[in-house]
Design a protein around this motif. Structure first.
Motif, PDB file in Angstrom:
ATOM      1  N   ASP A  95      25.379  14.428  43.188  1.00  0.00           N
ATOM      2  CA  ASP A  95      25.795  14.286  44.578  1.00  0.00           C
ATOM      3  C   ASP A  95      24.801  14.992  45.493  1.00  0.00           C
ATOM      4  O   ASP A  95      23.946  15.762  45.053  1.00  0.00           O
ATOM      5  CB  ASP A  95      27.200  14.871  44.779  1.00  0.00           C
ATOM      6  N   LEU A  96      24.922  14.728  46.798  1.00  0.00           N
ATOM      7  CA  LEU A  96      24.035  15.325  47.784  1.00  0.00           C
ATOM      8  C   LEU A  96      24.326  16.807  47.993  1.00  0.00           C
ATOM      9  O   LEU A  96      23.448  17.556  48.429  1.00  0.00           O
ATOM     10  CB  LEU A  96      24.149  14.583  49.117  1.00  0.00           C
ATOM     11  N   ASP A  97      25.538  17.238  47.700  1.00  0.00           N
ATOM     12  CA  ASP A  97      25.894  18.646  47.863  1.00  0.00           C
ATOM     13  C   ASP A  97      25.395  19.516  46.713  1.00  0.00           C
ATOM     14  O   ASP A  97      25.553  20.740  46.750  1.00  0.00           O
ATOM     15  CB  ASP A  97      27.409  18.794  47.992  1.00  0.00           C
ATOM     16  N   CYS A  98      24.822  18.875  45.703  1.00  0.00           N
ATOM     17  CA  CYS A  98      24.239  19.597  44.562  1.00  0.00           C
ATOM     18  C   CYS A  98      25.280  20.480  43.875  1.00  0.00           C
ATOM     19  O   CYS A  98      25.093  21.702  43.685  1.00  0.00           O
ATOM     20  CB  CYS A  98      23.032  20.423  44.992  1.00  0.00           C
ATOM     21  N   THR A  99      26.381  19.868  43.509  1.00  0.00           N
ATOM     22  CA  THR A  99      27.444  20.599  42.805  1.00  0.00           C
ATOM     23  C   THR A  99      27.576  20.184  41.342  1.00  0.00           C
ATOM     24  O   THR A  99      27.990  20.998  40.513  1.00  0.00           O
ATOM     25  CB  THR A  99      28.794  20.385  43.516  1.00  0.00           C
ATOM     26  N   GLU A 100      27.245  18.947  41.010  1.00  0.00           N
ATOM     27  CA  GLU A 100      27.394  18.432  39.644  1.00  0.00           C
ATOM     28  C   GLU A 100      26.016  18.174  39.057  1.00  0.00           C
ATOM     29  O   GLU A 100      25.278  17.306  39.516  1.00  0.00           O
ATOM     30  CB  GLU A 100      28.224  17.151  39.645  1.00  0.00           C
ATOM     31  N   VAL A 101      25.667  18.938  38.037  1.00  0.00           N
ATOM     32  CA  VAL A 101      24.345  18.837  37.414  1.00  0.00           C
ATOM     33  C   VAL A 101      24.317  17.651  36.451  1.00  0.00           C
ATOM     34  O   VAL A 101      25.236  17.463  35.652  1.00  0.00           O
ATOM     35  CB  VAL A 101      24.000  20.143  36.666  1.00  0.00           C
ATOM     36  N   THR A 102      23.247  16.861  36.548  1.00  0.00           N
ATOM     37  CA  THR A 102      23.064  15.735  35.620  1.00  0.00           C
ATOM     38  C   THR A 102      21.990  16.014  34.575  1.00  0.00           C
ATOM     39  O   THR A 102      22.108  15.569  33.436  1.00  0.00           O
ATOM     40  CB  THR A 102      22.706  14.465  36.393  1.00  0.00           C
ATOM     41  N   ALA A 103      20.926  16.716  34.960  1.00  0.00           N
ATOM     42  CA  ALA A 103      19.840  16.982  34.009  1.00  0.00           C
ATOM     43  C   ALA A 103      19.081  18.218  34.454  1.00  0.00           C
ATOM     44  O   ALA A 103      19.004  18.539  35.644  1.00  0.00           O
ATOM     45  CB  ALA A 103      18.897  15.786  33.900  1.00  0.00           C
ATOM     46  N   VAL A 104      18.521  18.910  33.473  1.00  0.00           N
ATOM     47  CA  VAL A 104      17.676  20.074  33.711  1.00  0.00           C
ATOM     48  C   VAL A 104      16.387  19.874  32.926  1.00  0.00           C
ATOM     49  O   VAL A 104      16.416  19.683  31.708  1.00  0.00           O
ATOM     50  CB  VAL A 104      18.361  21.388  33.283  1.00  0.00           C
ATOM     51  N   LYS A 105      15.271  19.921  33.645  1.00  0.00           N
ATOM     52  CA  LYS A 105      13.965  19.714  33.023  1.00  0.00           C
ATOM     53  C   LYS A 105      13.137  20.974  33.217  1.00  0.00           C
ATOM     54  O   LYS A 105      13.002  21.464  34.351  1.00  0.00           O
ATOM     55  CB  LYS A 105      13.262  18.507  33.656  1.00  0.00           C
ATOM     56  N   GLU A 106      12.582  21.487  32.128  1.00  0.00           N
ATOM     57  CA  GLU A 106      11.864  22.757  32.167  1.00  0.00           C
ATOM     58  C   GLU A 106      10.477  22.588  31.553  1.00  0.00           C
ATOM     59  O   GLU A 106      10.303  21.864  30.566  1.00  0.00           O
ATOM     60  CB  GLU A 106      12.632  23.842  31.408  1.00  0.00           C
ATOM     61  N   TRP A 107       9.504  23.277  32.158  1.00  0.00           N
ATOM     62  CA  TRP A 107       8.129  23.291  31.661  1.00  0.00           C
ATOM     63  C   TRP A 107       7.763  24.719  31.290  1.00  0.00           C
ATOM     64  O   TRP A 107       8.106  25.676  32.005  1.00  0.00           O
ATOM     65  CB  TRP A 107       7.165  22.773  32.714  1.00  0.00           C
ATOM     66  N   TYR A 108       7.032  24.865  30.165  1.00  0.00           N
ATOM     67  CA  TYR A 108       6.681  26.184  29.645  1.00  0.00           C
ATOM     68  C   TYR A 108       5.170  26.267  29.433  1.00  0.00           C
ATOM     69  O   TYR A 108       4.476  25.243  29.291  1.00  0.00           O
ATOM     70  CB  TYR A 108       7.386  26.457  28.312  1.00  0.00           C
ATOM     71  N   GLN A 109       4.682  27.506  29.389  1.00  0.00           N
ATOM     72  CA  GLN A 109       3.276  27.775  29.098  1.00  0.00           C
ATOM     73  C   GLN A 109       3.169  29.040  28.249  1.00  0.00           C
ATOM     74  O   GLN A 109       4.039  29.913  28.289  1.00  0.00           O
ATOM     75  CB  GLN A 109       2.466  27.976  30.387  1.00  0.00           C
ATOM     76  N   HIS A 110       2.074  29.085  27.484  1.00  0.00           N
ATOM     77  CA  HIS A 110       1.686  30.283  26.726  1.00  0.00           C
ATOM     78  C   HIS A 110       2.737  30.677  25.682  1.00  0.00           C
ATOM     79  O   HIS A 110       2.861  31.860  25.337  1.00  0.00           O
ATOM     80  CB  HIS A 110       1.444  31.468  27.666  1.00  0.00           C
ATOM     81  N   ARG A 111       3.479  29.726  25.159  1.00  0.00           N
ATOM     82  CA  ARG A 111       4.466  30.058  24.139  1.00  0.00           C
ATOM     83  C   ARG A 111       3.841  29.957  22.752  1.00  0.00           C
ATOM     84  O   ARG A 111       3.039  29.055  22.485  1.00  0.00           O
ATOM     85  CB  ARG A 111       5.682  29.140  24.243  1.00  0.00           C
ATOM     86  N   LYS A 112       4.249  30.866  21.896  1.00  0.00           N
ATOM     87  CA  LYS A 112       3.700  30.878  20.542  1.00  0.00           C
ATOM     88  C   LYS A 112       4.200  29.698  19.720  1.00  0.00           C
ATOM     89  O   LYS A 112       3.507  29.245  18.798  1.00  0.00           O
ATOM     90  CB  LYS A 112       4.068  32.202  19.861  1.00  0.00           C
ATOM     91  N   ASP A 113       5.408  29.202  20.040  1.00  0.00           N
ATOM     92  CA  ASP A 113       5.926  28.043  19.322  1.00  0.00           C
ATOM     93  C   ASP A 113       5.416  26.723  19.895  1.00  0.00           C
ATOM     94  O   ASP A 113       5.877  25.659  19.489  1.00  0.00           O
ATOM     95  CB  ASP A 113       7.454  28.051  19.342  1.00  0.00           C
ATOM     96  N   HIS A 114       4.484  26.777  20.863  1.00  0.00           N
ATOM     97  CA  HIS A 114       3.818  25.591  21.434  1.00  0.00           C
ATOM     98  C   HIS A 114       4.776  24.698  22.209  1.00  0.00           C
ATOM     99  O   HIS A 114       4.477  23.516  22.413  1.00  0.00           O
ATOM    100  CB  HIS A 114       3.108  24.779  20.347  1.00  0.00           C
ATOM    101  N   LEU A 115       5.912  25.212  22.627  1.00  0.00           N
ATOM    102  CA  LEU A 115       6.837  24.411  23.431  1.00  0.00           C
ATOM    103  C   LEU A 115       6.249  24.210  24.828  1.00  0.00           C
ATOM    104  O   LEU A 115       5.871  25.177  25.496  1.00  0.00           O
ATOM    105  CB  LEU A 115       8.195  25.102  23.520  1.00  0.00           C
ATOM    106  N   GLU A 116       6.201  22.955  25.275  1.00  0.00           N
ATOM    107  CA  GLU A 116       5.669  22.625  26.591  1.00  0.00           C
ATOM    108  C   GLU A 116       6.737  22.145  27.559  1.00  0.00           C
ATOM    109  O   GLU A 116       6.664  22.426  28.753  1.00  0.00           O
ATOM    110  CB  GLU A 116       4.596  21.537  26.473  1.00  0.00           C
ATOM    111  N   GLN A 117       7.713  21.418  27.058  1.00  0.00           N
ATOM    112  CA  GLN A 117       8.687  20.814  27.968  1.00  0.00           C
ATOM    113  C   GLN A 117      10.028  20.687  27.261  1.00  0.00           C
ATOM    114  O   GLN A 117      10.092  20.401  26.062  1.00  0.00           O
ATOM    115  CB  GLN A 117       8.190  19.438  28.416  1.00  0.00           C
TER     116      GLN A 117
END
Length: 840
Positions: A435-457
């Motif tokens: 919604d426009l009021d930003c109350t109900e979350v549909t998705a969360v996308k995260e980006w990472y750097q410099h992790r030892k486990d090589h996780l990027e996204q």
């Protein structure tokens, strides 16, 4: 760029007050305007001596320029009384009037991130916090230098544009600051009605025009038998969905409240002209967001003036329709009026340099030494009074205030973090809402750097409970992609791997009922394997600690590519292992000019049990279909050998399936362990990484010194070897202390006896060797030469010396041994760990 909330003056304007009240309001706002700047001025008054002289005093050229600007301002107000005054000579941080063009300080940098306009705009937008103009419809009275802005990290839109323009001029762009009018959302840095640039909301419905031309000699593909009515209905549905998506933003735009100050809100941005740095078209840059816009964009409503470090130009064009029809040829005096008439522009400077080079070439060719009289130049823009702009590397790395930035978009929220700020390596998080009021979350996308486990996204879909992870190459198990469902009773894992695996596996999908594996480039031509499990058994049992491989397999399907070195009727295309039915089905590749492949089905004989013996193989257990009837059927022995080979392959396949299931468990366990203890890789080329490496080196040096000191203390401690034998060496009882005392003395006495025995053995050995040599001399002295006699004499002298030394050492050892024994006894009795128990 962070911003403050909407000002009170806008709410009062929106309330529709009377003209008299507006007049009082303007006086009030005039007092409020520059309040933040006045507070900063008060803070800087006490530190005026810290600023260079150019900040506090105007040079003669600057004084003359201020007079020219004042004269130009009076003429401009007289000729155009309906237009607002120009921003020519604002006050700097030292309370001194400075011409705006001299506030620009072209600054080249050594950082590759700032070599392009994108990098400069992104850094300026992220590094500074916005101070809104008060009131929003008037020009600011203060314009601080870029050095003070970088130090305070707060600025108005004019100061932000000045810093960005200075960096662009230093990067050899033809950049100008623009004073004009923009929409409310751009002036207030309100992006809540815009789509986040990280969201891919556009549907690519256009078909590429650069399709390969059809070859008329190739075989035409088979005609697709599909209803035209169905195709037409699908096209109409797609059009209806596209129109619906277009109508939603339009309806939301219609619901926006009208801005009473539309067309009056003052804003400053940057204009980049074509002709330098391979720029093909003119464009605008909004310094608050770092985004580029076309010069005809609707967000920009009008232009009053533009300026760079060489001149100041006033717009003489009509902006009633916005900036779409404007011309940006600053040399055209009908469109732009310069403050310094006849002053050199950037184009003129380039032409002058080219002319000078051409004159030098012609003078060398013609050898003409005549000097031409140069025309007197007009008054040129004085040099900038601002000091050289310096940007620290740490500021460039942690560009956001406090290392964090939050931006709200339409149905989305974007968070950015500086590298190494968070312990999990998170640098960007995008949260989308329903919604426009930003109350109900549909998705969360995260980006990472410099992790030892090589996780990027990582992407977490709240709707279907799927989590998707992407990794760089080089991590354990060669994992590149992992998609799994969490917090549900269903179980599903989808994984993609790099080409570095030995088994050439590139993709695996494991669900509650089946497992699918895709291979590429295998030597056995296998490219597909599907495993169907028994659905009567819960798949979560696969992860039980008791029987992790107890999931029964119903069917296994394997498919192979064509092997050109085998006949088609012998090259297996697909084989199916029906485990429960005890049957194996084999399908071969199609032969040329054939439409049906050859097939063969085997029934496995019953194995031997305690009650009956194993079933014999018979031809009835094989059913074959030969496409070519002229081929002879295979003999029974050949079929039996073929079945035996397939049964061995079935055992290998089941073993491989068990290994695949175990690998999935190991990957899941490894990911849980990595998420529980996230470790970062610190690069020594960053300020944070260099500081971390320095601390680690100092810590390692400290530990090495402590370890060396501990080893030296342990070498001196005679009780250390004996204390190791005790369970609790810190607290000693009386019996333990006395036993340690006795053991230590006994071991020392034993070492003294052993040392005496060793010296005695050495003495006896040397004596025996000398006696043997003397006996040999008595037997051979008549036949010996002079050289042999000399060798004998030297040998006897050396042995005699060694015997004397050994005898002397033995006598000294016997004399010193009792004294050493008594000294050790006294030392043990004085030891703080044994003394309380031995003296009592």
């Amino acid at each position: 760029m962070e911003t403050l909330l909407e000002s009170d003056s806008e709410e009062q304007h929106r309330g529709g007050e009377t003209q008299d009240e507006d007049g009082d309001l303007e006086e009030t706002l005039t007092d409020v305007h520059g309040s933040a700047s006045q507070e900063l001025l008060q803070d800087l008054d006490n530190s005026d001596d810290l600023f260079p002289e150019s900040y506090r005093i105007n040079s003669p050229d600057e004084i003359r320029l201020l007079a020219i600007a004042d004269n130009f301002q009076r003429q401009y107000s007289h000729l155009y009384p309906d237009r607002k005054p120009l921003l020519l000579c604002p006050v700097n941080e030292c309370g001194v009037k400075k011409f705006v063009s001299t506030t620009l300080r072209p600054t080249p940098t050594t950082y590759p991130q700032l070599f392009t306009w994108e990098g400069c705009a992104s850094f300026v937008a992220d590094f500074l916090t916005l101070d809104l103009l008060e009131p929003p419809a008037e020009l600011p009275r203060f314009l601080f230098s870029s050095t003070s802005v970088l130090q305070n990290r707060r600025a108005t839109c004019f100061e932000v544009a000045t810093l960005l323009c200075s960096l662009l001029l230093g990067a050899y762009y033809d950049a100008y600051c623009v004073s004009g009018y923009a929409v409310k959302e751009m002036c207030l840095l309100d992006q809540s009605l815009q789509d986040c640039p990280l969201l891919d909301t556009k549907v690519n419905s256009q078909i590429s025009e650069q399709e390969q031309q059809e070859n008329k000699y190739t075989v035409k593909p088979q005609r697709e038998l599909k209803s035209r009515f169905v195709i037409e209905q699908e096209r109409k549905n797609q059009q209806a969905e596209a129109e619906l998506l277009k109508q939603k933003p339009q309806e939301e735009d219609e619901q926006r409240p009208d801005d009473p100050l539309r067309g009056l809100r003052v804003h400053c941005w940057v204009l980049v002209l074509s002709g330098s740095r391979s720029i093909q078209e003119n464009f605008f840059i909004d310094p608050l967001t770092g985004n580029s816009y076309s010069t005809s964009d609707d967000n920009f409503l009008g232009v009053e003036s533009v300026w760079n470090n060489l001149n100041y130009y006033v717009n003489m064009q009509d902006c009633s329709n916005g900036c779409a029809d404007m011309s940006y040829d600053l040399e055209d005096l009908r469109m732009w009026e310069p403050v310094l008439f006849g002053a050199a522009s950037k184009k003129q400077l380039i032409l002058d340099v080219l002319k000078k080079k051409e004159k030098k070439m012609t003078s060398k060719i013609n050898k003409d030494d005549e000097e031409e009289d140069e025309d007197p130049r007009a008054f040129e823009m004085p040099r900038s009074w601002v000091s050289y702009i310096t940007i620290a590397k740490k500021e460039l790395e942690t560009c956001w205030p406090e290392g964090h930035k939050l931006t709200r978009y339409r149905k989305a929220q974007l968070e950015k973090f500086a590298p190494y700020l968070r312990s999990d390596g998170l640098i960007t998080r995008l949260t989308t809402y329903r919604d426009l009021d930003c109350t109900e979350v549909t998705a969360v996308k995260e980006w990472y750097q410099h992790r030892k486990d090589h996780l990027e996204q990582r992407e977490i879909n709240k709707v279907d409970s799927f989590t998707t992870e992407r990794f760089k190459r080089g991590r354990r198990f060669h994992l590149l992609f992992h998609r799994y469902k969490s917090h549900t009773s269903e179980f599903e894992h989808e994984m993609a791997f790099s080409s570095a695996r030995v088994d050439e596996l590139v993709r695996r999908v494991l669900s509650s009922g089946e497992m699918t594996e895709i291979f590429e480039g295998r030597s056995d031509f296998l490219y597909y394997r599907q495993v169907v499990f028994d659905r009567h058994v819960q798949f979560c049992e696969l992860y039980d600690d008791d029987d992790p491989d107890d999931q029964p397999v119903q069917k296994v399907v394997e498919r192979f590519h064509r092997n050109k070195f085998k006949p088609a009727n012998e090259d297996v295309a697909e084989r199916v292992f029906l485990i429960i039915q005890r049957r194996i089905e084999v399908t071969y590749h199609l032969e040329d000019h054939r439409f049906i492949p050859s097939k063969r089905s085997f029934i496995k004989p019953e194995e031997s049990t305690e009650q009956k013996k194993a079933e014999d193989f018979t031809p009835a257990m094989v059913s074959s279909f030969q496409v070519d009837p002229s081929e002879k059927p295979l003999q029974t022995l050949t079929l039996y050998n073929m079945l035996q080979a397939l049964m061995k392959d079935e055992e290998k396949v089941l073993l491989q399936i068990s290994r695949s299931k175990k690998e999935v468990r190991d990957i899941v366990a490894c990911r849980q362990q990595e998420e529980g203890n996230v470790q970062l890789l610190f690069s020594p080329w960053t300020t944070t990484g260099a500081a971390k490496a320095r601390k680690q080196r100092e810590e390692m040096e400290r530990l090495a010194v402590e370890e060396q000191r501990w080893l030296q203390e342990k070498k001196k401690d005679i009780l250390a070897p004996l204390l190791i034998r005790l369970d609790n060496a810190e607290t000693l009882s009386a019996e333990d202390a006395k036993q340690l005392h006795r053991d230590c003395l006994a071991e020392f006495k034993q070492r003294l006896v052993e040392q005496a025995n060793l010296i005695q053995e050495r003495y006896e050995k040397e004596t025996l060797e000398l006696q043997k040599k003397q006996e040999w001399y008595q037997q051979n002295q008549l036949n010996m030469s002079k050289e042999e006699e000399k060798e004998y004499q030297s040998y006897c002298a050396e042995k005699t010396l060694q015997i004397h030394v050994a005898k002397k050492r033995l006598s000294v050892h016997k004399e010193a041994a009792p004294q050493k024994y008594l000294a050790l006894d006294q030392r043990l009795k004085r030891d703080p760990r044994l003394a309380p128990h031995l003296l009592s």
